[in-house]
Design a protein around this motif. Sequence first.
Motif, PDB file in Angstrom:
ATOM      1  N   ARG A 135       0.822  -1.209   0.000  1.00  0.00           N
ATOM      2  CA  ARG A 135       0.000   0.000   0.000  1.00  0.00           C
ATOM      3  C   ARG A 135       0.862   1.266   0.000  1.00  0.00           C
ATOM      4  NH1 ARG A 135      -5.198  -1.276   1.580  1.00  0.00           N
ATOM      5  NH2 ARG A 135      -5.631   0.743   0.629  1.00  0.00           N
ATOM      6  N   MET A 136       2.160   1.116  -0.119  1.00  0.00           N
ATOM      7  CA  MET A 136       3.065   2.248   0.027  1.00  0.00           C
ATOM      8  C   MET A 136       3.523   2.823  -1.308  1.00  0.00           C
ATOM      9  SD  MET A 136       5.580   1.297   3.209  1.00  0.00           S
ATOM     10  CE  MET A 136       5.214   2.135   4.767  1.00  0.00           C
ATOM     11  N   GLU A 137       3.841   4.111  -1.279  1.00  0.00           N
ATOM     12  CA  GLU A 137       4.575   4.768  -2.349  1.00  0.00           C
ATOM     13  C   GLU A 137       6.022   4.932  -1.880  1.00  0.00           C
ATOM     14  OE1 GLU A 137       3.268   5.979  -5.480  1.00  0.00           O
ATOM     15  OE2 GLU A 137       1.798   4.494  -4.800  1.00  0.00           O
ATOM     16  N   ALA A 138       6.990   4.706  -2.775  1.00  0.00           N
ATOM     17  CA  ALA A 138       8.402   4.708  -2.375  1.00  0.00           C
ATOM     18  C   ALA A 138       9.228   5.595  -3.301  1.00  0.00           C
ATOM     19  CB  ALA A 138       8.945   3.282  -2.388  1.00  0.00           C
ATOM     20  N   TRP A 139      10.362   6.105  -2.774  1.00  0.00           N
ATOM     21  CA  TRP A 139      11.303   6.884  -3.568  1.00  0.00           C
ATOM     22  C   TRP A 139      12.694   6.717  -2.964  1.00  0.00           C
ATOM     23  CZ3 TRP A 139       7.130   8.729  -0.885  1.00  0.00           C
ATOM     24  CH2 TRP A 139       7.386   9.384   0.320  1.00  0.00           C
ATOM     25  N   THR A 140      13.714   7.054  -3.737  1.00  0.00           N
ATOM     26  CA  THR A 140      15.093   6.779  -3.319  1.00  0.00           C
ATOM     27  C   THR A 140      15.934   8.026  -3.157  1.00  0.00           C
ATOM     28  OG1 THR A 140      15.737   6.440  -5.633  1.00  0.00           O
ATOM     29  CG2 THR A 140      15.093   4.479  -4.371  1.00  0.00           C
ATOM     30  N   ASP A 141      15.306   9.202  -3.168  1.00  0.00           N
ATOM     31  CA  ASP A 141      16.062  10.432  -2.936  1.00  0.00           C
ATOM     32  C   ASP A 141      15.144  11.490  -2.335  1.00  0.00           C
ATOM     33  OD1 ASP A 141      14.526  11.053  -5.119  1.00  0.00           O
ATOM     34  OD2 ASP A 141      16.188  11.356  -6.491  1.00  0.00           O
ATOM     35  N   LEU A 142      15.738  12.549  -1.833  1.00  0.00           N
ATOM     36  CA  LEU A 142      15.015  13.690  -1.289  1.00  0.00           C
ATOM     37  C   LEU A 142      15.334  14.919  -2.139  1.00  0.00           C
ATOM     38  CD1 LEU A 142      15.776  13.264   2.532  1.00  0.00           C
ATOM     39  CD2 LEU A 142      13.998  12.165   1.174  1.00  0.00           C
ATOM     40  N   GLN A 143      14.555  15.982  -1.946  1.00  0.00           N
ATOM     41  CA  GLN A 143      14.805  17.210  -2.690  1.00  0.00           C
ATOM     42  C   GLN A 143      14.601  18.435  -1.809  1.00  0.00           C
ATOM     43  OE1 GLN A 143      13.739  18.151  -7.082  1.00  0.00           O
ATOM     44  NE2 GLN A 143      11.977  18.869  -5.937  1.00  0.00           N
ATOM     45  N   LEU A 144      15.489  19.406  -1.960  1.00  0.00           N
ATOM     46  CA  LEU A 144      15.316  20.740  -1.395  1.00  0.00           C
ATOM     47  C   LEU A 144      14.939  21.682  -2.522  1.00  0.00           C
ATOM     48  CD1 LEU A 144      18.443  21.046   0.949  1.00  0.00           C
ATOM     49  CD2 LEU A 144      16.095  20.464   1.595  1.00  0.00           C
TER      50      LEU A 144
END
Length: 245
Positions: free
Chosen positions: A68-77
């Motif tokens: 049920r999750m959404e996933a990502w492998t980086d963050l952003q400023l």
Amino acid sequence: MRIAVIGAGPAGLYFSYLIKRRRPDIDISVYEQNPADATFGFGVVFSDRALDFLRGDDPETYDLITPRMEAWTDLQLDIEGTKIRLDGIGFSAIGRLDLLRILQQQARTAGVELLFEHQIDALRDLGACDLIVAADGAGSTIRTAQQNAFATSIKILSNKFVWYGTDKPFETLTQTFRRNDDGVFNAHHYRYTPDMSTFIVETDAASWDRAGFAAMDEDAARIYCEAVFADTLDGHKLISNKSVW
């Protein structure tokens, strides 16, 4: 042995499930003042490290949550339009109500008694217990009543935040900073379903005062925040769910 847990948020539910799973002989009841499907807020985020712990300790719950999750492998400023990527930092998010329903199911399957729309105003309301767990949030009735015994203290900081949702799905978890004549504002946003995102707005006390939020109702505050982050929302609206500062 009897355990009473006050509060059926993620902490109270998961604590009860883990204890009951390890000690089926213990009688555990969870008391929640709201209905089972009441939730205030939107998505809940987990780091990859947190999910690694969950998979190692409780693969059954892990297998229920992760589809049920959404996933990502980086963050952003995003600092006034200048965007900076921070890679190699994995996070996933799930809708808060989806998470609560899964944890309710796990607790019931293990044999935990869940009592919704059942408010506890004093310890005597619980009857005889061997252990009472106060999982009823920052304004805990139990913790407040036992403040001297627990030697608790609360420090109120000056920043203000408000928790919205939006139907714009953001690619990754982002910290967006914007400035207007009233001051500086930060939005912390990420998707938790393919078509919904959490959108938390934060600002310092001086900016909050200059903006006049103290005199605004919930809808007026939402409209103001939409204007501050208009370029980020790209025509999408903020969604309130008891979204108050």
